[in-house]
Design a protein around this motif. Structure first.
Motif, mmCIF file in Angstrom:
data_model
loop_
_atom_site.group_PDB
_atom_site.id
_atom_site.type_symbol
_atom_site.label_atom_id
_atom_site.label_comp_id
_atom_site.label_asym_id
_atom_site.label_seq_id
_atom_site.Cartn_x
_atom_site.Cartn_y
_atom_site.Cartn_z
ATOM 1 N N PRO A 8 0.528 -1.218 -0.084
ATOM 2 C CA PRO A 8 -0.085 -0.111 -0.228
ATOM 3 C C PRO A 8 0.957 1.278 0.111
ATOM 4 N N GLU A 29 -5.346 -1.724 -2.511
ATOM 5 C CA GLU A 29 -6.321 -1.665 -1.344
ATOM 6 C C GLU A 29 -5.861 -2.157 -0.030
ATOM 7 N N GLU A 83 -6.383 -2.412 4.423
ATOM 8 C CA GLU A 83 -7.160 -2.091 5.632
ATOM 9 C C GLU A 83 -6.416 -1.014 6.253
ATOM 10 N N GLU A 84 -7.181 -0.313 7.004
ATOM 11 C CA GLU A 84 -6.657 0.756 7.870
ATOM 12 C C GLU A 84 -5.513 0.429 8.676
#
Lengths: 570, 112
Positions: free
Chosen positions: A366, A440, A442-443
């Motif tokens: 990311p 994409e 995850e936070e």
């Protein structure tokens, strides 16, 4: 001016123990001292470079012993250039290490840096082959400490490989020096140049063995194929700033090759085209393997490590010609590749710090912090490193090609490997920087950012300074290449260097005789040495010079006067 | 004597090279020491082999041995001794960290 020549060795040599003993537990004072020391070295290098570009080579006689008996330091244009390059790199790397917090991750980073500077500066300055070995060891032992700075499994294991490889190299260095001493009877470089030139051609077999062994040793340091195996694992696993510093380490080997094979074993001398014959094929292979390595590597660290190997190959293609034009082009490329390779290692380290568990591998990760800035820096660095216009890599390659007109194989290799490098860098850049936009995450899975960067701005500035150096080298290409042509001209008139070291002994002896009694002790020593040189042949017992059939009465002018002067003193 | 010294250097070098090509750190360290012994004797012999002669020329001394290789070999001994200590410490550190004393890197350590 004279005493300043030893300052680049002395300043770090005194600062390093001070940092260990006195500032041991206070990182802030260590940092201040380290920056001050490095800045002093930069200023000093600029002063010495100004002096070297206006004067013939200057000599510093340690302990005032007459060469060739004592050790000398010699400052000429080439060594001044290397000093400046080293000190700038040293300062930038200290700034980076402070900014990124690398100096906190283990003990004694700053003092090891100073010892490293001492070794590198000494290696560039010394005019004595055995002293070169000693400074090699100083810089290596500091680099062993820096290499494993911060610890960790992979780093320690590749550290062991690095140390063993270099120890084997050092042993070979001693074998080479022993062979040369046994044949020529001296290890002072200027004196060696004189002695080797006077050797009858049919008796050069043993000195050729020595010359070839020395080439192998320097090839290990310079990471020439087939002796480059230590480099990729070492540079990939070393801490980022240390890998950047190691960009100058391969240049120590390169410097030694240029120095020894223009001064002691010139291509026109009694040893013939030996150096050219070994170096040229090695340079071709090094360039090819380095650039293919850029293409084949699966992480950013390795890509840059192979780029270093490739750049060594490129500059060696220039140096292996042993012509003035190609050497000055090689020197330009060497300055460029040191700055840019160091910048690329720093960029790789910035990425590694920010990419978290994804590391440097070419996998989808990311977006990280400061993504755009790093991508821009990588872009500039890759352009410079691959040799695309408009930056200094392009100009450097152009100069080398210009100096080797008519050698089609060389042109083809340089151009084809540049294309491979461009493709390799494009792949690296798009994988590490562009693909992230599509990932994409995850936070809670986002890269955490740098671990303990105390001042990330400083780290980016340091990297930027190196890239700015490449830009400056491009803008000032005219004056720089003029200066380097002067340097190459000096290298190809070795008589300048030899005269600076060996001549003048006569005047000094007479002067000393005039000064009188308090100089007596010193003169007696040189008389003793002289007597040894003169009588050794008569006894036929131990003088190696006589045993190797050197023409009798070959005593140099400088030593003859050594005998006359004390007589005057009495 | 020349044959003895020359073959000693040769045997030491051969044994040293064989040992540093092993895969574990201990034989490699021993091999490095053997190599450094070999090079020390070799350096010593570069001043030619002479028996019972002083290394310094004085009044009344007509034959002597070359003192420079002796000085060189002292330096070389000190350096190789220090380096051996460094490599032993490093090898120990690597052994403790990695849990094995192999000298080669595994795939993932090598970044491949």
């Amino acid at each position: 001016m004279e005493h300043w020549i030893i300052a680049p060795v002395l300043i770090p040599a005194m600062l390093a123990p001070l940092i260990v003993l006195w500032m041991r537990y206070d990182l802030v004072t260590q940092r201040v001292a380290s920056i001050l020391g490095m800045s002093a070295l930069v200023v000093l290098a600029i002063v010495l470079m100004t002096s070297a570009s206006m004067n013939p080579p200057e000599v510093y006689r340690l302990g005032n012993w007459e060469p060739p008996y004592g050790i000398v330091l010699v400052l000429d244009r080439l060594s001044a250039l290397m000093l400046l390059l080293t000190s700038i790199l040293g300062l930038v790397i200290v700034l980076y290490a402070i900014g990124s917090g690398w100096d906190k991750r283990g003990w004694h980073f700053h003092s090891l840096m100073q010892f490293q500077m001492m070794g590198i500066n000494g290696a560039f300055l010394t005019g004595d082959a055995f002293n070169l070995f000693v400074f090699f060891e100083v810089l290596l032992i500091a680099s062993y400490g820096l290499m494993i700075h911060g610890g960790g499994r992979a780093r320690l294991k590749s550290g062991v490989q690095y140390v063993v490889y270099n120890l084997a190299g050092s042993t070979l260095f001693l074998f080479a020096l022993g062979t040369i001493y046994a044949t020529a009877g001296t290890l002072n470089m200027a004196d060696l140049a004189v002695k080797v030139a006077q050797m009858p051609v049919e008796q050069t077999a043993l000195i050729k063995v020595g010359a070839a062994l020395l080439m192998v040793v320097f090839a290990v340091k310079a990471a020439l194929v087939p002796l480059q195996f230590w480099l990729p694992a070492t540079y990939t696993n070393a801490p980022g700033p240390v890998a950047a510093l190691f960009a100058i380490m391969t240049k120590v080997g390169t410097y030694a090759i240029v120095r020894v094979y223009t001064l002691i074993f010139p291509i026109t001398g009694t040893t013939g085209t030996l150096a050219h014959d070994i170096l040229l094929p090695a340079a071709f292979l090094t360039l090819a393997i380095g650039m293919i390595g850029i293409f084949g590597a699966r992480d950013l660290g390795r890509t840059v490590a192979y780029a270093v190997i490739g750049s060594v190959g490129t500059m060696m293609l220039g140096f292996a010609q042993f012509t003035q034009g190609a050497t000055s082009a090689g020197l330009y490329y060497m300055v460029h590749s040191t700055l840019v390779a160091a910048a690329m290692f720093l960029i790789a380290d910035l990425v590694r710090e920010r990419r978290g568990r994804w590391g440097l591998g070419y996998t989808d990760a990311p977006l990280m912090k400061n993504h755009g800035l790093m991508a821009g820096m990588f872009f500039v660095g890759a352009i410079a490193m691959a040799g695309m216009p408009p930056l200094s890599g392009f100009l450097g390659k152009l100069m080398i090609l210009d100096a080797t007109r008519g050698q089609w194989a060389l042109w083809a290799t340089v151009l084809v490997t540049s294309l491979i490098a461009i493709v390799g860098y494009a792949r690296a850049g798009s994988q590490v920087f562009w693909r992230s936009y599509a990932v994409e995450a995850e936070e809670d899975e986002l890269p955490p950012g740098p671990k303990d960067a105390s001042a990330p701005g400083l780290a980016f500035t340091a990297t930027g300074i190196l890239l700015a150096g490449s830009v400056a080298l491009t803008v000032l290409a005219g004056p720089a290449s003029n200066w380097l042509q002067g340097t190459a001209a000096q290298l190809f008139t070795p008589s300048q260097y030899i005269d600076a070291v060996l001549a003048g002994a006569e005047e000094r002896a007479q002067e000393a005789a005039k000064v009188g009694a308090h100089e007596h002790g010193h003169m007696e020593v040189s008389e003793e040495m002289q007597a040894e040189d003169g009588h050794g042949g008569d006894t036929g017992v131990a003088d190696p010079h006589a045993a190797d059939g050197q023409p009798a009465g070959q005593t140099d002018t400088h030593s003859e006067t050594g005998q006359d002067a004390p007589a005057a003193a009495h | 004597m020349e044959v003895l010294v020359a073959s000693a250097i040769g045997v030491l070098t051969a044994a040293g090279i064989y040992m540093i090509l092993r895969l574990r750190t201990f034989p490699v360290v021993v091999g490095m020491s053997l190599l450094s012994y070999a090079v020390n004797v070799f350096l010593f012999a570069t001043g030619r082999l002479v028996i019972n002669q002083p290394p310094i020329l004085r009044e009344g001394v007509t034959s002597y041995t070359d003192p420079i290789p002796q000085a060189l070999v002292l330096t070389a001994i000190v350096i190789s001794f220090g380096m051996t200590a460094v490599v032993v410490m490093l090898a120990l550190g690597a052994f403790i960290e990695a849990g094995n004393d192999r000298i080669d890197l595994e795939q993932e350590e090598d970044g491949r």
